[in-house]
Design a protein around this motif. Sequence first.
Motif, mmCIF file in Angstrom:
data_model
loop_
_atom_site.group_PDB
_atom_site.id
_atom_site.type_symbol
_atom_site.label_atom_id
_atom_site.label_comp_id
_atom_site.label_asym_id
_atom_site.label_seq_id
_atom_site.Cartn_x
_atom_site.Cartn_y
_atom_site.Cartn_z
ATOM 1 N N GLN A 212 0.938 -1.293 0.098
ATOM 2 C CA GLN A 212 0.024 0.100 -0.076
ATOM 3 C C GLN A 212 0.924 1.430 0.020
ATOM 4 O OE1 GLN A 212 -2.947 0.140 3.155
ATOM 5 N NE2 GLN A 212 -4.593 0.402 1.938
ATOM 6 N N ASP A 213 0.516 2.211 -0.912
ATOM 7 C CA ASP A 213 1.176 3.405 -1.062
ATOM 8 C C ASP A 213 0.422 4.573 -0.171
ATOM 9 O OD1 ASP A 213 2.444 5.737 -1.872
ATOM 10 O OD2 ASP A 213 1.794 5.453 -3.895
ATOM 11 N N HIS A 214 1.086 5.604 0.030
ATOM 12 C CA HIS A 214 0.344 6.564 0.809
ATOM 13 C C HIS A 214 0.418 7.855 -0.033
ATOM 14 C CE1 HIS A 214 1.021 3.628 3.786
ATOM 15 N NE2 HIS A 214 -0.201 4.322 4.668
ATOM 16 N N LYS A 215 -0.451 7.999 -1.153
ATOM 17 C CA LYS A 215 -0.258 8.979 -1.976
ATOM 18 C C LYS A 215 -0.499 10.628 -1.630
ATOM 19 C CE LYS A 215 -1.043 6.186 -5.998
ATOM 20 N NZ LYS A 215 -2.004 5.753 -6.855
ATOM 21 N N GLN A 216 -1.191 11.000 -0.544
ATOM 22 C CA GLN A 216 -1.495 12.338 -0.093
ATOM 23 C C GLN A 216 -0.467 12.756 0.896
ATOM 24 O OE1 GLN A 216 -5.753 11.200 -0.027
ATOM 25 N NE2 GLN A 216 -5.980 13.102 -0.718
ATOM 26 N N THR A 226 0.815 13.189 -4.002
ATOM 27 C CA THR A 226 2.391 13.354 -4.287
ATOM 28 C C THR A 226 2.553 12.145 -5.025
ATOM 29 O OG1 THR A 226 2.666 12.091 -2.417
ATOM 30 C CG2 THR A 226 2.573 14.479 -1.852
ATOM 31 N N GLY A 227 3.987 11.973 -5.358
ATOM 32 C CA GLY A 227 4.315 10.708 -5.931
ATOM 33 C C GLY A 227 4.339 9.535 -5.163
ATOM 34 N N GLY A 228 3.983 9.804 -3.703
ATOM 35 C CA GLY A 228 3.971 8.863 -2.529
ATOM 36 C C GLY A 228 4.666 8.917 -1.446
ATOM 37 N N LEU A 269 4.654 -5.503 -14.012
ATOM 38 C CA LEU A 269 3.397 -4.964 -14.408
ATOM 39 C C LEU A 269 2.492 -4.574 -12.959
ATOM 40 C CD1 LEU A 269 1.255 -4.124 -16.313
ATOM 41 C CD2 LEU A 269 0.642 -6.623 -16.213
ATOM 42 N N TYR A 270 2.419 -3.295 -12.763
ATOM 43 C CA TYR A 270 1.696 -2.854 -11.544
ATOM 44 C C TYR A 270 0.156 -2.793 -11.681
ATOM 45 C CZ TYR A 270 1.309 1.209 -8.365
ATOM 46 O OH TYR A 270 0.621 1.974 -7.385
ATOM 47 N N PHE A 271 -0.613 -3.149 -10.865
ATOM 48 C CA PHE A 271 -2.082 -3.120 -10.875
ATOM 49 C C PHE A 271 -2.312 -2.065 -9.676
ATOM 50 C CE2 PHE A 271 -0.869 -7.291 -12.333
ATOM 51 C CZ PHE A 271 -1.626 -7.466 -13.623
ATOM 52 N N TYR A 285 -2.748 0.617 -14.781
ATOM 53 C CA TYR A 285 -1.563 -0.008 -14.879
ATOM 54 C C TYR A 285 -0.664 0.754 -14.797
ATOM 55 C CZ TYR A 285 -4.551 -4.116 -17.000
ATOM 56 O OH TYR A 285 -5.433 -4.712 -17.543
ATOM 57 N N ASN A 286 0.648 0.503 -14.274
ATOM 58 C CA ASN A 286 2.055 0.792 -14.556
ATOM 59 C C ASN A 286 2.910 -0.263 -15.076
ATOM 60 O OD1 ASN A 286 1.262 3.537 -13.473
ATOM 61 N ND2 ASN A 286 1.423 2.845 -11.484
ATOM 62 N N VAL A 287 3.818 0.147 -15.805
ATOM 63 C CA VAL A 287 4.509 -0.957 -16.811
ATOM 64 C C VAL A 287 6.025 -0.885 -15.936
ATOM 65 C CG1 VAL A 287 3.384 -0.637 -18.697
ATOM 66 C CG2 VAL A 287 5.354 0.608 -18.385
ATOM 67 N N ARG A 288 6.019 -0.683 -14.737
ATOM 68 C CA ARG A 288 7.160 -0.497 -13.882
ATOM 69 C C ARG A 288 7.111 -0.912 -12.263
ATOM 70 N NH1 ARG A 288 5.541 3.578 -11.131
ATOM 71 N NH2 ARG A 288 3.917 4.845 -12.165
ATOM 72 N N LEU A 289 7.959 -0.918 -11.383
ATOM 73 C CA LEU A 289 7.666 -0.998 -10.151
ATOM 74 C C LEU A 289 6.970 0.304 -9.604
ATOM 75 C CD1 LEU A 289 10.926 -2.786 -8.821
ATOM 76 C CD2 LEU A 289 8.677 -3.889 -8.754
ATOM 77 N N GLY A 290 6.446 0.128 -8.522
ATOM 78 C CA GLY A 290 5.835 1.457 -7.844
ATOM 79 C C GLY A 290 7.060 2.153 -7.086
ATOM 80 N N ASP A 291 6.823 3.320 -6.844
ATOM 81 C CA ASP A 291 7.904 4.317 -5.944
ATOM 82 C C ASP A 291 6.847 4.906 -5.043
ATOM 83 O OD1 ASP A 291 10.014 5.549 -4.956
ATOM 84 O OD2 ASP A 291 10.481 6.449 -7.006
ATOM 85 N N PRO A 292 6.634 4.587 -3.656
ATOM 86 C CA PRO A 292 7.801 3.840 -3.086
ATOM 87 C C PRO A 292 7.243 2.481 -2.751
ATOM 88 C CG PRO A 292 6.204 5.034 -1.631
ATOM 89 C CD PRO A 292 5.961 5.401 -2.950
ATOM 90 N N GLU A 293 6.557 1.749 -3.524
ATOM 91 C CA GLU A 293 6.508 0.383 -3.016
ATOM 92 C C GLU A 293 7.714 -0.418 -3.300
ATOM 93 O OE1 GLU A 293 4.479 2.419 -4.793
ATOM 94 O OE2 GLU A 293 2.423 1.459 -4.830
ATOM 95 N N ALA A 294 8.408 -0.228 -4.195
ATOM 96 C CA ALA A 294 9.589 -0.978 -4.559
ATOM 97 C C ALA A 294 10.670 -1.067 -3.493
ATOM 98 C CB ALA A 294 10.629 -0.384 -5.873
HETATM 99 N N1 GLY Z 1 3.462 4.653 -6.039
HETATM 100 C C1 GLY Z 1 2.710 4.963 -7.203
HETATM 101 C C2 GLY Z 1 3.370 4.774 -8.395
HETATM 102 O O1 GLY Z 1 4.682 4.418 -8.415
HETATM 103 O O2 GLY Z 1 2.839 5.158 -9.451
#
Ligand code: GLY
Length: 430
Positions: A212-216, A226-228, A269-271, A285-294
């Motif tokens: 789980q990200d925390h985007k706000q 924000t970006g996370g 692949l990011y859902f 979808y994102n075609v990469r790892l999430g940031d900051p999930e990675a």
């Molecule tokens: N954490 C969301 C993203 O990387 O798009």
Amino acid sequence: MKSATPKTIVLLGGGAREHAMAWKLTRDGATVHVLPGNGGIPNSHPDISATDFPAVQSFCEAHDVKLIVVGPEAPLAAGVTDYFAGSDIRVFGPSRAGAVLESSKVWSKNFMRRHGVATAMSWQYRSDQLDEARAKAAELDGQVVVKYDGLAAGKGVYVCSSIAEAEQALTDLQAEHTGWFSFLLEEKLTGPEISIIGITDGNRIRLLAPSQDHKQLLAGDKGPNTGGMGAYCPVPFADDNILAAIRTDIVDPTLLGLQSEPFDFKGFLYFGIMLSPQGPKLLEYNVRLGDPEAEVLLPALESSLLELIEATLDGNLAQTTVWQRPGYYVGVVLASGGYPAAKFPTGFPITGLDELHPNILAFHGATRQQGGQLVTSGGRVMVLVAHGQELEEAVQLVYSEVGKVNFQDAYIRSDIGQRPTPEIAFNQVR
Ligand code: GLY
Ligand code: AMP
């Protein structure tokens, strides 16, 4: 299945996600050069941009690199995989045609529709159809989400709660984007969000832990997007029932869809999923790892990422297993004061990294070296990651350490990994 020879690889990008990727790939036995990297990632090459493909190619040839791993979406959307196709340098990441899953909201929504992937209802408009979009938003009582059809660095999505807000979003959309463009109006869903990220060869997928990200920006999920601001994994409420529903309604139809498209898809692949009362729905979808999930997923990954990447490129993903380390990982972003506004001061010296507990990982996001001193160079400066047998233990450890790292106007969100457990009702209603 250990790599027989030491590998030298190039990693494109320069944020905290790429620091975590470089750290993991180095532990897996690779020598990793990061283009351009940043002030804290070893083997960074700040003079080489991730989208200057001829310069990337010269670097690879000079260092006998045969594998490029891509961090952010920009080089993928710009066609880095296509650029190196036919050469003896392999790129882990989809071609430009595959990257459109992330780079066009309209295309990816149509893909979801074509292949029966559970998602929000939506209506597509062109920039000369704003009046029609206004009428539709009014019909839905303003409970809509407006999405610009392109890469907008997290700035192209407007979540609205009233007709006035929807009107404003459409006005802003028009003001911010010049020329001809498309956009979507989506029904606004409710429910907790979860990130499910996998490694796929286009036929199979190996999923990492749910995160789980925390985007706000502000505690309690308030303030601007924000970006996370932080992430954690795994997600305690994402039980087997929920993961099975995500698999059936979203992941499996996506893979079937990818098989029927005219492009290969090898990469992350990011859902981005919302657990709505009607069941899990795919937001993007994102075609990469999430940031900051990675930054939390890679420390949690026991298996070799290098082996997973090579197996994917070799067509051997079926022979791999993803092992996770036990316990929980929590990552908290140290951001520059003023972020995520368009402008805020940077260049402040960073101190205290030497004092961190040895079990804390510090992934640099926006730092650079200036005259022998590490200074801030952007919004998300650094991510500190802690591990604990319980989520609460990891949360306490990371928050007891964040105060040790100092730079002027540093900001951290105070509630990463501490959302109340949500009620998930859809098991009953499905
Ligand atoms: N954490 C969301 C993203 O990387 O798009
Ligand atoms: P996206 O870039 O499409 O993931 O959208 C960014 C954020 O907007 C998501 O993380 C959600 O918080 C929110 N969002 C997107 N689509 C919807 C929707 N249909 N209903 C409610 N919130 C949404």
